[in-house]
Motif scaffolding. Structure first.
Motif, PDB file in Angstrom:
ATOM      1  N   LEU A  68      12.642  -0.907  -3.641  1.00  0.00           N
ATOM      2  CA  LEU A  68      11.743  -0.025  -4.378  1.00  0.00           C
ATOM      3  C   LEU A  68      12.609   0.897  -5.236  1.00  0.00           C
ATOM      4  CD1 LEU A  68       8.904   1.135  -4.947  1.00  0.00           C
ATOM      5  CD2 LEU A  68       9.235   2.621  -2.943  1.00  0.00           C
ATOM      6  N   VAL A  69      12.368   0.872  -6.544  1.00  0.00           N
ATOM      7  CA  VAL A  69      13.085   1.725  -7.502  1.00  0.00           C
ATOM      8  C   VAL A  69      12.054   2.686  -8.067  1.00  0.00           C
ATOM      9  CG1 VAL A  69      14.506   1.769  -9.585  1.00  0.00           C
ATOM     10  CG2 VAL A  69      14.654  -0.190  -8.023  1.00  0.00           C
ATOM     11  N   LEU A  70      12.360   3.968  -8.000  1.00  0.00           N
ATOM     12  CA  LEU A  70      11.386   4.984  -8.361  1.00  0.00           C
ATOM     13  C   LEU A  70      12.100   6.257  -8.807  1.00  0.00           C
ATOM     14  CD1 LEU A  70       9.913   6.393  -5.030  1.00  0.00           C
ATOM     15  CD2 LEU A  70      12.000   5.075  -5.176  1.00  0.00           C
ATOM     16  N   PRO A  71      11.386   7.223  -9.363  1.00  0.00           N
ATOM     17  CA  PRO A  71      12.033   8.476  -9.722  1.00  0.00           C
ATOM     18  C   PRO A  71      12.707   9.109  -8.489  1.00  0.00           C
ATOM     19  CG  PRO A  71       9.883   8.365 -10.743  1.00  0.00           C
ATOM     20  CD  PRO A  71       9.977   7.206  -9.781  1.00  0.00           C
ATOM     21  N   ARG A  72      13.881   9.616  -8.672  1.00  0.00           N
ATOM     22  CA  ARG A  72      14.662  10.176  -7.566  1.00  0.00           C
ATOM     23  C   ARG A  72      13.861  11.241  -6.805  1.00  0.00           C
ATOM     24  NH1 ARG A  72      20.285   9.232  -6.389  1.00  0.00           N
ATOM     25  NH2 ARG A  72      20.748  10.574  -4.658  1.00  0.00           N
ATOM     26  N   ALA A  73      13.096  12.045  -7.523  1.00  0.00           N
ATOM     27  CA  ALA A  73      12.336  13.124  -6.904  1.00  0.00           C
ATOM     28  C   ALA A  73      11.246  12.618  -5.962  1.00  0.00           C
ATOM     29  CB  ALA A  73      11.721  14.013  -7.986  1.00  0.00           C
ATOM     30  N   GLU A  74      10.840  11.361  -6.087  1.00  0.00           N
ATOM     31  CA  GLU A  74       9.779  10.790  -5.252  1.00  0.00           C
ATOM     32  C   GLU A  74      10.315  10.008  -4.058  1.00  0.00           C
ATOM     33  OE1 GLU A  74       7.182   8.455  -7.749  1.00  0.00           O
ATOM     34  OE2 GLU A  74       7.028  10.054  -9.231  1.00  0.00           O
ATOM     35  N   THR A  75      11.620   9.932  -3.916  1.00  0.00           N
ATOM     36  CA  THR A  75      12.228   9.077  -2.899  1.00  0.00           C
ATOM     37  C   THR A  75      11.879   9.501  -1.479  1.00  0.00           C
ATOM     38  OG1 THR A  75      14.033   8.575  -4.417  1.00  0.00           O
ATOM     39  CG2 THR A  75      14.400   8.062  -2.103  1.00  0.00           C
ATOM     40  N   ALA A  76      12.009  10.770  -1.163  1.00  0.00           N
ATOM     41  CA  ALA A  76      11.768  11.228   0.214  1.00  0.00           C
ATOM     42  C   ALA A  76      10.327  10.967   0.631  1.00  0.00           C
ATOM     43  CB  ALA A  76      12.112  12.708   0.344  1.00  0.00           C
ATOM     44  N   GLU A  77       9.385  11.253  -0.246  1.00  0.00           N
ATOM     45  CA  GLU A  77       7.970  11.032   0.072  1.00  0.00           C
ATOM     46  C   GLU A  77       7.680   9.539   0.267  1.00  0.00           C
ATOM     47  OE1 GLU A  77       3.619  11.676  -2.018  1.00  0.00           O
ATOM     48  OE2 GLU A  77       5.275  12.963  -2.632  1.00  0.00           O
ATOM     49  N   ALA A  78       8.225   8.700  -0.603  1.00  0.00           N
ATOM     50  CA  ALA A  78       8.015   7.252  -0.484  1.00  0.00           C
ATOM     51  C   ALA A  78       8.677   6.712   0.780  1.00  0.00           C
ATOM     52  CB  ALA A  78       8.558   6.540  -1.720  1.00  0.00           C
ATOM     53  N   LEU A  79       9.841   7.227   1.114  1.00  0.00           N
ATOM     54  CA  LEU A  79      10.549   6.805   2.326  1.00  0.00           C
ATOM     55  C   LEU A  79       9.699   7.107   3.557  1.00  0.00           C
ATOM     56  CD1 LEU A  79      13.368   5.694   3.238  1.00  0.00           C
ATOM     57  CD2 LEU A  79      14.053   8.064   3.485  1.00  0.00           C
ATOM     58  N   ALA A  80       9.144   8.299   3.605  1.00  0.00           N
ATOM     59  CA  ALA A  80       8.288   8.680   4.739  1.00  0.00           C
ATOM     60  C   ALA A  80       7.039   7.806   4.809  1.00  0.00           C
ATOM     61  CB  ALA A  80       7.911  10.152   4.628  1.00  0.00           C
ATOM     62  N   ALA A  81       6.416   7.547   3.666  1.00  0.00           N
ATOM     63  CA  ALA A  81       5.206   6.711   3.634  1.00  0.00           C
ATOM     64  C   ALA A  81       5.506   5.296   4.116  1.00  0.00           C
ATOM     65  CB  ALA A  81       4.619   6.687   2.227  1.00  0.00           C
TER      66      ALA A  81
ATOM     67  N   GLU B 173       0.828  -1.210   0.000  1.00  0.00           N
ATOM     68  CA  GLU B 173       0.000   0.000   0.000  1.00  0.00           C
ATOM     69  C   GLU B 173       0.863   1.262   0.000  1.00  0.00           C
ATOM     70  OE1 GLU B 173      -3.419   2.187   2.660  1.00  0.00           O
ATOM     71  OE2 GLU B 173      -3.217   0.016   2.814  1.00  0.00           O
ATOM     72  N   ALA B 174       1.879   1.300   0.843  1.00  0.00           N
ATOM     73  CA  ALA B 174       2.737   2.483   0.925  1.00  0.00           C
ATOM     74  C   ALA B 174       3.569   2.677  -0.345  1.00  0.00           C
ATOM     75  CB  ALA B 174       3.651   2.381   2.144  1.00  0.00           C
ATOM     76  N   ALA B 175       4.002   1.571  -0.958  1.00  0.00           N
ATOM     77  CA  ALA B 175       4.824   1.652  -2.176  1.00  0.00           C
ATOM     78  C   ALA B 175       3.977   1.891  -3.418  1.00  0.00           C
ATOM     79  CB  ALA B 175       5.639   0.370  -2.349  1.00  0.00           C
ATOM     80  N   GLY B 176       2.704   1.569  -3.335  1.00  0.00           N
ATOM     81  CA  GLY B 176       1.828   1.725  -4.490  1.00  0.00           C
ATOM     82  C   GLY B 176       2.008   0.644  -5.526  1.00  0.00           C
ATOM     83  N   LEU B 177       2.515  -0.507  -5.097  1.00  0.00           N
ATOM     84  CA  LEU B 177       2.778  -1.630  -5.995  1.00  0.00           C
ATOM     85  C   LEU B 177       2.414  -2.935  -5.314  1.00  0.00           C
ATOM     86  CD1 LEU B 177       6.281  -0.481  -7.157  1.00  0.00           C
ATOM     87  CD2 LEU B 177       4.363  -0.817  -8.689  1.00  0.00           C
ATOM     88  N   ALA B 178       2.018  -3.911  -6.094  1.00  0.00           N
ATOM     89  CA  ALA B 178       1.777  -5.249  -5.553  1.00  0.00           C
ATOM     90  C   ALA B 178       3.092  -5.843  -5.068  1.00  0.00           C
ATOM     91  CB  ALA B 178       1.166  -6.137  -6.632  1.00  0.00           C
ATOM     92  N   LEU B 179       3.016  -6.607  -4.002  1.00  0.00           N
ATOM     93  CA  LEU B 179       4.181  -7.296  -3.476  1.00  0.00           C
ATOM     94  C   LEU B 179       4.639  -8.346  -4.484  1.00  0.00           C
ATOM     95  CD1 LEU B 179       5.462  -6.800  -0.685  1.00  0.00           C
ATOM     96  CD2 LEU B 179       4.435  -8.927   0.046  1.00  0.00           C
ATOM     97  N   PRO B 180       5.913  -8.336  -4.869  1.00  0.00           N
ATOM     98  CA  PRO B 180       6.377  -9.321  -5.851  1.00  0.00           C
ATOM     99  C   PRO B 180       6.545 -10.705  -5.220  1.00  0.00           C
ATOM    100  CG  PRO B 180       8.213  -7.989  -5.115  1.00  0.00           C
ATOM    101  CD  PRO B 180       6.980  -7.415  -4.469  1.00  0.00           C
ATOM    102  N   GLU B 181       6.385 -11.715  -6.039  1.00  0.00           N
ATOM    103  CA  GLU B 181       6.681 -13.073  -5.604  1.00  0.00           C
ATOM    104  C   GLU B 181       8.196 -13.255  -5.561  1.00  0.00           C
ATOM    105  OE1 GLU B 181       4.696 -16.042  -7.939  1.00  0.00           O
ATOM    106  OE2 GLU B 181       2.859 -14.860  -8.026  1.00  0.00           O
TER     107      GLU B 181
END
Length: 172
Positions: free
Chosen positions: A62-75, A32-40
């Motif tokens: 989690l690999v994502l655009p660099r600009a989104e890292t801080a927000e995803a880390l907090a989530a 939920e926090a990553a916005g992606l299904a958990l991989p097998e």
């Protein structure tokens, strides 16, 4: 002079977050926090410009655009606050490369002791490129490879050399 087997480029605009937790217990919160299904196991899930890769029994990347890292880390930290977990920005520890082109697999075959041809389209494989630990997965038009930034120059030189025509397994 013959064309290179593949195009090698270092990716500079990607962030990476390492997640260590009991995936059976915390998987839903992570997804939920990553916005992606958990991989097998041994897989990577991708949606748009984000990917979540299975690295080990208790580790995801989690690999994502660099600009989104801080927000995803907090989530992720908020979502896992009640869990025994580690959520760490490893963007500056890792280097990412793209190996693109019809013969990208040939380039990797020269360097990796793994049968990457047998890897499913959503597979993620931890292996080596020569003597450097790395992770590899499919991307449109080729592959992504991540390794430690401390060996980024070594990886770039290896990949560029393996992509050069007339080297190693290249029959031309």
């Amino acid at each position: 002079m013959a064309e290179a087997l593949a195009t090698i480029s270092q990716v500079q605009d990607r962030g990476m977050i390492q997640i260590r937790a009991d995936l059976a217990q915390a998987g839903d919160a992570i997804a939920e926090a990553a916005g992606l299904a958990l991989p097998e196991q041994g897989r990577i899930t991708t949606d748009g410009n984000r990917s979540l890769g299975w690295m080990s029994l208790d580790e995801l990347l989690l690999v994502l655009p660099r600009a989104e890292t801080a927000e995803a880390l907090a989530a992720l930290r908020d979502a896992l606050a009640a869990e025994h977990a580690l959520v760490l920005d490893v963007s500056d520890m890792r280097a990412m490369f793209r190996i693109q082109g019809a013969r990208a697999l040939d380039v990797l075959a020269k360097l990796c002791p793994a049968d990457l041809a047998a890897m499913p389209d959503d597979g993620l494989r931890r292996t080596r490129a020569a003597q450097a630990a790395c992770g590899i997965w499919h991307e449109p038009g080729g592959y992504a490879l991540i390794g430690f930034r401390s060996v980024a120059d070594y990886l770039r030189d290896l990949l560029t050399g393996a992509a050069a025509p007339g080297t190693g397994l290249d029959p031309r």
